[in-house]
Design an enzyme around this catalytic site. Structure first.
Site, PDB file in Angstrom:
ATOM      1  N   GLU A 267     -25.420  61.916 -30.903  1.00 25.36           N
ATOM      2  CA  GLU A 267     -26.193  62.838 -31.748  1.00 25.36           C
ATOM      3  C   GLU A 267     -26.531  64.170 -31.085  1.00 25.36           C
ATOM      4  OE1 GLU A 267     -29.731  60.297 -32.295  1.00 25.36           O
ATOM      5  OE2 GLU A 267     -30.904  61.830 -31.243  1.00 25.36           O
TER       6      GLU A 267
ATOM      7  N   ASP B  77     -30.984  56.531 -38.232  1.00 26.20           N
ATOM      8  CA  ASP B  77     -31.741  57.748 -37.934  1.00 26.20           C
ATOM      9  C   ASP B  77     -31.306  58.311 -36.589  1.00 26.20           C
ATOM     10  OD1 ASP B  77     -33.869  59.648 -38.565  1.00 26.20           O
ATOM     11  OD2 ASP B  77     -34.891  58.794 -36.837  1.00 26.20           O
TER      12      ASP B  77
ATOM     13  N   THR C  39     -33.340  52.805 -36.071  1.00 25.72           N
ATOM     14  CA  THR C  39     -34.202  53.971 -35.809  1.00 25.72           C
ATOM     15  C   THR C  39     -34.590  53.985 -34.325  1.00 25.72           C
ATOM     16  OG1 THR C  39     -36.202  52.734 -36.371  1.00 25.72           O
ATOM     17  CG2 THR C  39     -35.218  54.036 -38.145  1.00 25.72           C
ATOM     18  N   SER C  40     -33.877  53.199 -33.486  1.00 23.20           N
ATOM     19  CA  SER C  40     -34.288  53.133 -32.071  1.00 23.20           C
ATOM     20  C   SER C  40     -33.544  54.199 -31.253  1.00 23.20           C
ATOM     21  CB  SER C  40     -34.110  51.724 -31.502  1.00 23.20           C
ATOM     22  OG  SER C  40     -32.776  51.314 -31.550  1.00 23.20           O
ATOM     23  N   ARG C  41     -32.393  53.877 -30.726  1.00 24.46           N
ATOM     24  CA  ARG C  41     -31.561  54.863 -30.041  1.00 24.46           C
ATOM     25  C   ARG C  41     -30.111  54.586 -30.439  1.00 24.46           C
ATOM     26  NH1 ARG C  41     -35.368  57.530 -29.552  1.00 24.46           N
ATOM     27  NH2 ARG C  41     -36.376  58.346 -27.690  1.00 24.46           N
TER      28      ARG C  41
ATOM     29  N   ASP D 171     -37.443  39.344 -29.244  1.00 23.76           N
ATOM     30  CA  ASP D 171     -37.884  40.272 -28.196  1.00 23.76           C
ATOM     31  C   ASP D 171     -37.871  39.492 -26.894  1.00 23.76           C
ATOM     32  OD1 ASP D 171     -39.488  42.058 -26.480  1.00 23.76           O
ATOM     33  OD2 ASP D 171     -40.132  43.014 -28.332  1.00 23.76           O
TER      34      ASP D 171
ATOM     35  N   LYS E 110     -44.619  48.255 -30.527  1.00 24.82           N
ATOM     36  CA  LYS E 110     -45.534  48.914 -31.466  1.00 24.82           C
ATOM     37  C   LYS E 110     -44.876  49.136 -32.839  1.00 24.82           C
ATOM     38  CE  LYS E 110     -46.139  51.982 -28.170  1.00 24.82           C
ATOM     39  NZ  LYS E 110     -45.680  51.199 -27.010  1.00 24.82           N
ATOM     40  N   ILE E 111     -43.634  49.657 -32.816  1.00 28.83           N
ATOM     41  CA  ILE E 111     -42.979  49.999 -34.090  1.00 28.83           C
ATOM     42  C   ILE E 111     -42.513  48.731 -34.814  1.00 28.83           C
ATOM     43  CG2 ILE E 111     -41.009  51.208 -35.134  1.00 28.83           C
ATOM     44  CD1 ILE E 111     -41.256  53.260 -32.780  1.00 28.83           C
TER      45      ILE E 111
ATOM     46  N   HIS F   1     -32.543  61.929 -36.868  1.00 33.81           N
ATOM     47  CA  HIS F   1     -33.623  61.651 -35.920  1.00 33.81           C
ATOM     48  C   HIS F   1     -34.944  62.237 -36.422  1.00 33.81           C
ATOM     49  CE1 HIS F   1     -34.070  60.313 -31.520  1.00 33.81           C
ATOM     50  NE2 HIS F   1     -35.234  60.230 -32.113  1.00 33.81           N
TER      51      HIS F   1
ATOM     52  N   CYS G  45     -35.758  48.149 -30.398  1.00 28.95           N
ATOM     53  CA  CYS G  45     -35.816  47.951 -28.940  1.00 28.95           C
ATOM     54  C   CYS G  45     -35.433  49.262 -28.254  1.00 28.95           C
ATOM     55  CB  CYS G  45     -34.874  46.828 -28.524  1.00 28.95           C
ATOM     56  SG  CYS G  45     -33.209  47.070 -29.140  1.00 28.95           S
ATOM     57  N   PRO G  46     -35.842  49.460 -27.021  1.00 29.67           N
ATOM     58  CA  PRO G  46     -35.422  50.685 -26.321  1.00 29.67           C
ATOM     59  C   PRO G  46     -33.948  50.601 -25.926  1.00 29.67           C
ATOM     60  CG  PRO G  46     -36.797  49.320 -24.889  1.00 29.67           C
ATOM     61  CD  PRO G  46     -36.686  48.598 -26.193  1.00 29.67           C
TER      62      PRO G  46
HETATM   63  P1  NAD Z   1     -42.374  49.573 -27.446  1.00 32.10           P
HETATM   64  O1  NAD Z   1     -42.187  49.760 -25.986  1.00 32.10           O
HETATM   65  O2  NAD Z   1     -43.755  49.394 -27.988  1.00 32.10           O
HETATM   66  O3  NAD Z   1     -41.502  48.315 -27.943  1.00 32.10           O
HETATM   67  C1  NAD Z   1     -40.196  48.075 -27.528  1.00 32.10           C
HETATM   68  C2  NAD Z   1     -40.005  46.573 -27.541  1.00 32.10           C
HETATM   69  O4  NAD Z   1     -38.638  46.292 -27.225  1.00 32.10           O
HETATM   70  C3  NAD Z   1     -40.876  45.846 -26.499  1.00 32.10           C
HETATM   71  O5  NAD Z   1     -41.619  44.819 -27.125  1.00 32.10           O
HETATM   72  C4  NAD Z   1     -39.853  45.286 -25.517  1.00 32.10           C
HETATM   73  O6  NAD Z   1     -40.233  44.033 -24.959  1.00 32.10           O
HETATM   74  C5  NAD Z   1     -38.648  45.139 -26.420  1.00 32.10           C
HETATM   75  N1  NAD Z   1     -37.402  44.937 -25.680  1.00 32.10           N
HETATM   76  C6  NAD Z   1     -37.085  45.361 -24.417  1.00 32.10           C
HETATM   77  N2  NAD Z   1     -35.868  44.914 -24.082  1.00 32.10           N
HETATM   78  C7  NAD Z   1     -35.419  44.210 -25.159  1.00 32.10           C
HETATM   79  C8  NAD Z   1     -34.225  43.508 -25.425  1.00 32.10           C
HETATM   80  N3  NAD Z   1     -33.247  43.426 -24.498  1.00 32.10           N
HETATM   81  N4  NAD Z   1     -34.083  42.912 -26.616  1.00 32.10           N
HETATM   82  C9  NAD Z   1     -35.067  42.984 -27.551  1.00 32.10           C
HETATM   83  N5  NAD Z   1     -36.225  43.635 -27.360  1.00 32.10           N
HETATM   84  C10 NAD Z   1     -36.392  44.243 -26.177  1.00 32.10           C
HETATM   85  O7  NAD Z   1     -41.639  50.804 -28.135  1.00 32.10           O
HETATM   86  P2  NAD Z   1     -41.851  51.380 -29.607  1.00 32.10           P
HETATM   87  O8  NAD Z   1     -42.899  52.429 -29.576  1.00 32.10           O
HETATM   88  O9  NAD Z   1     -41.974  50.246 -30.556  1.00 32.10           O
HETATM   89  O10 NAD Z   1     -40.443  52.117 -29.811  1.00 32.10           O
HETATM   90  C11 NAD Z   1     -39.224  51.397 -29.878  1.00 32.10           C
HETATM   91  C12 NAD Z   1     -38.068  52.365 -29.761  1.00 32.10           C
HETATM   92  O11 NAD Z   1     -38.047  53.222 -30.908  1.00 32.10           O
HETATM   93  C13 NAD Z   1     -38.190  53.346 -28.564  1.00 32.10           C
HETATM   94  O12 NAD Z   1     -37.686  52.803 -27.376  1.00 32.10           O
HETATM   95  C14 NAD Z   1     -37.374  54.525 -29.009  1.00 32.10           C
HETATM   96  O13 NAD Z   1     -36.062  54.371 -28.538  1.00 32.10           O
HETATM   97  C15 NAD Z   1     -37.386  54.420 -30.547  1.00 32.10           C
HETATM   98  N6  NAD Z   1     -38.073  55.548 -31.182  1.00 32.10           N
HETATM   99  C16 NAD Z   1     -37.408  56.254 -32.131  1.00 32.10           C
HETATM  100  C17 NAD Z   1     -38.027  57.305 -32.795  1.00 32.10           C
HETATM  101  C18 NAD Z   1     -37.330  58.084 -33.882  1.00 32.10           C
HETATM  102  O14 NAD Z   1     -37.821  59.151 -34.275  1.00 32.10           O
HETATM  103  N7  NAD Z   1     -36.216  57.611 -34.405  1.00 32.10           N
HETATM  104  C19 NAD Z   1     -39.341  57.649 -32.441  1.00 32.10           C
HETATM  105  C20 NAD Z   1     -40.014  56.883 -31.475  1.00 32.10           C
HETATM  106  C21 NAD Z   1     -39.370  55.831 -30.849  1.00 32.10           C
END
Ligand code: NAD
Length: 330
Positions: free
Chosen positions: A263, A258, A232-234, A174, A154-155, A295, A205-206
C-alpha cells in the site's frame, strides 16, 4: 521541541497544529514520506513524527541519529515499519500511540462486513444509474452466522462485542485470551478450527513474523467455501496472490481490505490521474465482491484528537524525563 512531521496531510495540521502550541512544541509539517531519499529534511530536528508508511530502516535511523534526532514519535499504533534494534543502537527513543480509538477501527471492520454482505457498494452505483433491480444484491442474515476474530486485543474485542449484538456465534483466536472478548460471548479455539468453521474471518493481529501471510493458499483451502475475509490489521497478514486465486475459484466469497501488502506507494494519495501500475491492486478492484478502502479505519475525528494528544504528550515526556509510558523496544 522542534519536530519534523513526515507524511503530513491537511488533517494532521488541523489536529496536531493547535494542540502543539499547548504543549510548547514547534512542528514543521512535511508532505514527503520519510525514506532514505528524504531523511535529509530531518536535519537539526530533535524529534521526527511519522506514520504507517514512513520507512525507518537501519539506514534512515543512522542518518537521523547523525543529524541530531533523538526521538521518533509514531502517530499510530503499529511499529512494524521501524527497525527497533537500530534505533536502540543509535540511542533514539521510539514512542507510539498504543490506543487512540479501537472503536474507530472495529466499527470500520463491521462497516466492511455489512457493506459486502448487503452489496451496498454495488447498490449505491446502481440506483444512481436508475437501476433498481435486485439481482446480484442478495445478502445473508448476520444472526446465527459464525464469525472468527483473529487477534483479540483492543480492536478485536470490540469487534466481538459489536457482532455479539448481531447474535453471531463468535470464535476467537489469540496467543493470549482477553477477558473482554470472553465477556462479549466469544469462544476461544485453535486457529485451524476458527478457519474451518467461520463464515466471516476478521483479522486484528499485529504484523509479526508469525502472522505474515497467515492467510495463504494453504489456510484458505481449509476455510468454508464462500468465506468472507476482512483485513483491517496490516496488509502483509494476507498473501494477496493467494486471495486473488481464492476469489477467482469462488473459495473466497467476499473480501474487505483496509490495508494492502504494497500500500505504501498508493494509499493516502490522490492518484486518480495516473495509471495503477500494481497489477494485484488493480485486479482486486475488478471483483464485484471485493471492497478496498485506503487505510481509513482509524480515520475519525475522535481518533485524530486522541492521536494528537498522545503523540505530543509522548514527546513532552521524553523531553522532560527521557522516558515515556508509550515507548517501544526498550
Ligand atoms: P492489540 O495489541 O491490543 O491487540 C493485538 C492482539 O493480537 C493481541 O491480543 C495479541 O496477543 C494478538 N496477537 C499477537 N500475535 C498473534 C498471533 N500470532 N496470532 C493471533 N493473535 C496474535 O492491538 P489493537 O489495538 O487491537 O490493533 C490490532 C492491529 O490493528 C494493530 O497491530 C495494527 O496493525 C492494526 N491497526 C489498523 C488500523 C487501521 O487504520 N487500519 C488502525 C490501528 C491499528
Amino acid at each position: 521541541m522542534r519536530v519534523a512531521v513526515f507524511s503530513s496531510k491537511p488533517h494532521d495540521k488541523e489536529f496536531l497544529g493547535p494542540a502543539a502550541a499547548r504543549f510548547g512544541h514547534e512542528l514543521t509539517f512535511l508532505e514527503p514520506r520519510l525514506t532514505s531519499e528524504t531523511v535529509q529534511l530531518a536535519r537539526g530536528y530533535a524529534g521526527v513524527c511519522v506514520f504507517v508508511n514512513d520507512r525507518l530502516d537501519a539506514n534512515v535511523i543512522e542518518q537521523l541519529a547523525a543529524h541530531g534526532t533523538k526521538f521518533i514519535a509514531l502517530r499510530c499504533a503499529g511499529f512494524n515499519n521501524v527497525d527497533l534494534p537500530a534505533a536502540q543502537k543509535c540511542g533514539i527513543a521510539v514512542v507510539r500511540v498504543p490506543a487512540y480509538s479501537p472503536h474507530a477501527v472495529a466499527e470500520h471492520a463491521v462497516a466492511l462486513i455489512m457493506a459486502l454482505n448487503r452489496n451496498i457498494h454495488r447498490a449505491y452505483n446502481r440506483v444512481r444509474e436508475g437501476n433498481f433491480a435486485l439481482h446480484g444484491l442478495m445478502g445473508f442474515d448476520m444472526h446465527g452466522r459464525t464469525v472468527g476474530v483473529v487477534g483479540t486485543g483492543k480492536i478485536g474485542a470490540i469487534v466481538a462485542k459489536i457482532l455479539n449484538g448481531f447474535d453471531c456465534r463468535i470464535l476467537a483466536y489469540d496467543v493470549q485470551q482477553n477477558p473482554d472478548c470472553l465477556a462479549a460471548g466469544a469462544t476461544y479455539v485453535e486457529l485451524p478450527t476458527l478457519l474451518e468453521q467461520s463464515d466471516i474471518i476478521s483479522l486484528h493481529c499485529p504484523l509479526l513474523p508469525s502472522t505474515r501471510h497467515l492467510i495463504n493458499s494453504s489456510t484458505i483451502a481449509t476455510m468454508k467455501r464462500g468465506v468472507m475475509i476482512i483485513n483491517t490489521s496490516r496488509g502483509a497478514v494476507v498473501d494477496t496472490s493467494a486471495v486473488i486465486a481464492g476469489l477467482k475459484s469462488g473459495q473466497i466469497g467476499h473480501l474487505g481490505l483496509d490495508v494492502y501488502e504494497e500500500e505504501s506507494d498508493y494509499f493516502f494519495e490522490d492518484l486518480s490521474d495516473t495509471v495503477i501500475a500494481d497489477d494485484q491492486l488493480a485486479r482486486l478492484m475488478t471483483f464485484p465482491n471485493v471492497l478496498v478502502t485506503g487505510h481509513q479505519a482509524f480515520f475519525t475525528a475522535d481518533a485524530l484528537t486522541s492521536i494528537a494528544q498522545t503523540t505530543l504528550q509522548n514527546l513532552s515526556d521524553l523531553e522532560a524525563n527521557g522516558v515515556s509510558a508509550n515507548q517501544v523496544g526498550r
